[in-house]
Design an enzyme around this catalytic site. Structure first.
Site, PDB file in Angstrom:
ATOM      1  N   VAL A  67       1.016  -1.222   0.019  1.00  0.00           N
ATOM      2  CA  VAL A  67      -0.082   0.009  -0.098  1.00  0.00           C
ATOM      3  C   VAL A  67       0.990   1.358  -0.066  1.00  0.00           C
ATOM      4  O   VAL A  67       0.533   2.246  -0.900  1.00  0.00           O
ATOM      5  CB  VAL A  67      -0.952   0.070   1.011  1.00  0.00           C
ATOM      6  CG1 VAL A  67      -1.711   1.091   1.277  1.00  0.00           C
ATOM      7  CG2 VAL A  67      -1.849  -1.050   1.304  1.00  0.00           C
ATOM      8  N   TYR A  68       1.986   1.288   0.915  1.00  0.00           N
ATOM      9  CA  TYR A  68       2.883   2.596   1.112  1.00  0.00           C
ATOM     10  C   TYR A  68       3.439   2.639  -0.390  1.00  0.00           C
ATOM     11  O   TYR A  68       3.472   3.894  -0.778  1.00  0.00           O
ATOM     12  CB  TYR A  68       4.002   2.094   1.897  1.00  0.00           C
ATOM     13  CG  TYR A  68       4.879   3.230   2.156  1.00  0.00           C
ATOM     14  CD1 TYR A  68       4.603   4.362   2.630  1.00  0.00           C
ATOM     15  CD2 TYR A  68       6.269   2.930   1.556  1.00  0.00           C
ATOM     16  CE1 TYR A  68       5.811   5.397   2.682  1.00  0.00           C
ATOM     17  CE2 TYR A  68       7.298   3.903   1.755  1.00  0.00           C
ATOM     18  CZ  TYR A  68       7.108   5.083   2.241  1.00  0.00           C
ATOM     19  OH  TYR A  68       8.086   6.165   2.334  1.00  0.00           O
TER      20      TYR A  68
END
Length: 246
Positions: free
Chosen positions: A153-154
């Protein structure tokens, strides 16, 4: 750009870590610096005092970068205090790591809000309000390339920032404003070190042929190059500052 003595830079997430190092470096290079922070005022105000003690100019500005109105207000503050803005360094970000199967909605939503929407809010405001000849520097991550587990996600938020960086550089044609991104590898900051064992940190330090972690000052030097006179022909690029990590 405007005369060196009057150039103004907003650095988001600048109360600690890479952001603080960038703010300090730009102040040393002659910029007036707006030091953005999101929570505790103490470190930001201490950095302002440190810069002023060395003869520079700075102010601290509490702003939630994920809030478009707040971002607009920070530019208002900079313009009222210093007459205009020449540089935006979109450094503010959060990192919450988990495998996709273990990621909850909060982990996803918070990183989208700060890393992606926060960067978008800054780019949009800067595109409208930077003085001609200005600079925008966004922050990505070398994990966009290395694709390490638990970073999905990052890294996805940062991949989106890289895409917007390239597109915005074209949209600002004719104004002599450059838009670039810096994609650090592992750097000795609280954001990176938090929750990692010494063994994991050592292993990640060895991933690049320099066999060390980066320092906030390493990254600040890259930003200083991009916003300085020698970086004027660099535009729409992602500079992977990672010691050669593939």
């Amino acid at each position: 750009m405007t005369d060196k003595t009057s150039r103004v830079a907003i650095v988001t997430g600048a109360s600690r870590g890479i952001g603080a190092a960038v703010a300090e470096r730009l102040a040393g290079d002659g910029f007036t610096v707006v030091i953005n922070y999101s929570a505790s005022a103490g470190p930001a105000e201490a950095l302002v005092r440190e810069i002023e003690a060395k003869g520079g100019r700075a102010l601290a500005a509490k702003t939630d970068v994920s809030d478009a109105d707040a971002m607009r207000g920070m530019f208002d503050t900079a313009e009222r205090a210093f007459g205009g803005v020449d540089v935006l360094v979109n450094n503010a970000g959060i990192m919450k790591l988990a495998k996709i199967a273990d990621s909850d909605d909060a982990l996803f939503d918070q990183q989208i809000a700060v890393n992606l929407k926060g960067s978008f809010n800054g780019m949009r405001e800067a595109a409208r309000r930077l003085r001609d000849g200005g600079r925008i520097v966004n922050f990505s991550t070398s994990v966009v390339g290395t694709k390490l587990e638990t970073y999905s996600v990052y890294a996805a938020t940062k991949a989106a920032v890289e895409t917007m960086t390239a597109i915005l550089s074209k949209e600002l044609r004719g104004r002599n404003i450059t838009v670039n991104a810096v994609a650090p590898g592992p750097v000795t900051t609280e954001l990176f070190l938090n929750g990692k064992s010494p063994e994991l940190v050592e292993r990640m330090a060895k991933m690049n042929p320099m066999e060390r972690l980066g320092t906030p000052e390493d990254i600040a030097s890259v930003v200083a190059f991009l916003v300085g006179p020698d970086g004027g022909w660099i535009n729409g690029q992602v500079l992977r500052a990672n010691g050669g990590m593939v």
